[in-house]
Design an enzyme around this catalytic site. Sequence first.
Site, PDB file in Angstrom:
ATOM      1  N   GLU A  73      40.346 -18.337 -66.545  1.00 61.86           N
ATOM      2  CA  GLU A  73      39.272 -18.551 -65.566  1.00 61.86           C
ATOM      3  C   GLU A  73      39.631 -17.688 -64.369  1.00 61.86           C
ATOM      4  OE1 GLU A  73      37.491 -19.207 -62.618  1.00 61.86           O
ATOM      5  OE2 GLU A  73      37.948 -21.334 -62.457  1.00 61.86           O
ATOM      6  N   CYS A 120      36.322 -19.056 -56.233  1.00 63.18           N
ATOM      7  CA  CYS A 120      35.998 -17.979 -57.175  1.00 63.18           C
ATOM      8  C   CYS A 120      34.500 -17.850 -57.403  1.00 63.18           C
ATOM      9  CB  CYS A 120      36.722 -18.194 -58.498  1.00 63.18           C
ATOM     10  SG  CYS A 120      36.361 -19.803 -59.264  1.00 63.18           S
TER      11      CYS A 120
END
Length: 480
Positions: free
Chosen positions: A254, A288
Amino acid sequence: MSGKPTNIPLIINGKEETGSETFDVVSPYTGKTCWTATSATPQDAVKAVEASQAAFPAWSQTKPTVRRDILLKAADILESRMEENAEMVRTEMGADVGTSQFFIVPMSIRMLRDIASRITSICGSVPVVEQEGQSAIVYKEPMGVILGIVPWNAPFVFGIRSAACALAAGNTTIIKSSELSPGCYWAIGRAFQEAGLPAGCLNVVSCRPQDAPDVVNAMIEHPAVRKVNFTGSSAVGRKIARTCGQNLKPCLMELGGKNSSIVCADANLEVAVKEVLAGALLNSGQICMATDRIVLHSSIASEFIAALKKALESTANESNSLPTLVTAASKARVEAVIESAISSGAHLIHGSLAQNKDGDSSVRMAPIILGGAKEGMTLWQEEAFAPVAACMIVNKDEEAVKIANQGGYGLSAAIFTEDLRKGFALAKKIESGAVHINSMTVHDEPVLPHGGVKNSGWGRFNGSMGLEEFLVTKTVTWKD
């Protein structure tokens, strides 16, 4: 904070261990050491893997309801320490009260309870095979020892997501924490221990940045480690994936994102402005999924920018404190990127570098929105990880989608339109792990699969797909 040691220990085989090597954990708020943490050696890392390996046979055979109840009890313990844990987040990484106490820590608890509730639903299947007189069954089994490498910017969310998915599936695990937030990961390990998790099932190690390659490689290369999950930057992710590949270890990645919010001609501008700003500024932009790019249809660009400026000015008047970045180095990096963009033709819509340099702290940074962004700018291509976003104006929705798909990342995107059919049509064309129609790019919750495509990684956390990532499929056939 009650019960927190002044030197954050490692947790190996159910015991807290301190070593001779330590490192300082510096609070962004004060610029001073808030506490120290034990720095693991490669030998400590191997010891943690071996503890997980020894604990695996018994834990993998533990009944699903027992695993469920331990995870639920850990959630209750974390919830009872909500304020204490939120304060630890604020101290280590500089998050504000709203982000730490009402977003990061509560979400981690909801995730833990959701994962726990799925444990009893893990099952295989009984397919009908071709040959007469033969039968088959497909099992879903735990993999073994799982290594989780986790970042600093939402520590309770990432720690729970990594550890709980592995444990729920019957695996044992090691969490390698960020050196910027070791206290938060220690708190997670402590909660699981107090909930009755057997020794060795969850081990927590941290180390100095310069020691990280040796410590991490020692664990990845250990034969007992069966899978690695990593959350962090694409640059570090490439290194982790390379080592996993060399050792034939599967990995869940991720990684970073360069997330676009597309504001169409028919968008509700009040909603769009509110959601774009939330996506850009939540947790000081250190997410993010944060909104980095604002892609505006030319017919509403002037009106949107005016509304955006008004909203930012109103927010600035209501708040006495500026967003806080995790380190001075992080602020210096993003300031250089902004200066480069301005020298290449971008212009300030809101904020100024001078204002940030005159602030009361070297890590405080007022929000900055730029216009006139160009595709070649670093500001447009790479994560800012700061309260910064840039605008680009387009004439067609198709052009906006093309721009959103450029740059290699593919984590999250947003589309603002009053035409839901158009929203779905554009969403299908965007190369991203998630697209949110009329809400911000920052969206993570327990039931929704979370992860990216392209340079934003592969694999998914959360929900049933998150559990599947930590299970192996075994086929057994027999003659009737």
